[in-house]
Design an enzyme around this catalytic site. Structure first.
Site, PDB file in Angstrom:
ATOM      1  CB  SER A  55      -0.937  -0.022   1.210  1.00 43.42           C
ATOM      2  OG  SER A  55      -0.352   0.502   2.361  1.00 43.42           O
ATOM      3  N   GLY A  58       1.719   2.594   3.372  1.00 45.97           N
ATOM      4  CA  GLY A  58       2.401   1.665   4.268  1.00 45.97           C
ATOM      5  C   GLY A  58       3.717   1.197   3.695  1.00 45.97           C
ATOM      6  CB  CYS A  59       4.537  -1.866   1.773  1.00 45.96           C
ATOM      7  SG  CYS A  59       3.779  -3.080   2.856  1.00 45.96           S
ATOM      8  CB  VAL A  60       4.814   2.272  -1.501  1.00 43.63           C
ATOM      9  CG1 VAL A  60       5.547   3.193  -2.462  1.00 43.63           C
ATOM     10  CG2 VAL A  60       4.213   1.085  -2.239  1.00 43.63           C
ATOM     11  CB  THR A  63      10.092   0.456   0.535  1.00 48.86           C
ATOM     12  OG1 THR A  63       9.453  -0.685   1.108  1.00 48.86           O
ATOM     13  CG2 THR A  63      11.277   0.006  -0.298  1.00 48.86           C
TER      14      THR A  63
END
Length: 121
Positions: A55, A58-60, A63
């Protein structure tokens, strides 16, 4: 909530949710900063990472933060990321573009890569 959650995306994105709400699917992990980033720098000569996925908030975004801290240039093609909530998606894109990553269209990202390669030749 039953079934697949709604996905907020930039125009033209064909992103599908593959896991129930609140549960990560097998392919939805963040690139582990402890394992991946140090192993690739600096002897690999990789300087740019193109981030895609779900998402956005979140993850993007996580990262992108990890990537910039390890000295990479994160790029986020707008059409390649999505989130469950439109407001979170747009806020994360704006936040990343202001602080952590270059948010652009897929075409701009590809053109930038070709320009960099031509410049290095």
């Amino acid at each position: 909530m039953t079934g697949r959650p709604k996905i907020a995306r930039s125009p033209g994105v064909g992103c599908e949710a593959t896991a129930p709400a609140g549960r990560a699917g097998a392919g939805s992990a963040v690139a582990s900063s402890r394992a991946y980033f140090p192993a690739t720098a600096p002897e690999s000569r990789i300087d740019t990472l193109i981030l895609t996925g779900c998402s956005t908030s979140g993850c993007v975004r996580a990262t992108a933060v990890d990537a910039i801290q390890y000295g990479f240039r994160p790029m986020v093609p707008r059409e390649t990321v999505c989130d469950r909530w439109s407001a979170a998606h747009e806020q994360a894109l704006s936040d990343m573009d202001a602080k952590y990553a270059d948010v652009m269209s897929t075409e701009e990202a590809i053109a930038g890569l070709y320009a960099t390669k031509a410049h290095q030749a």
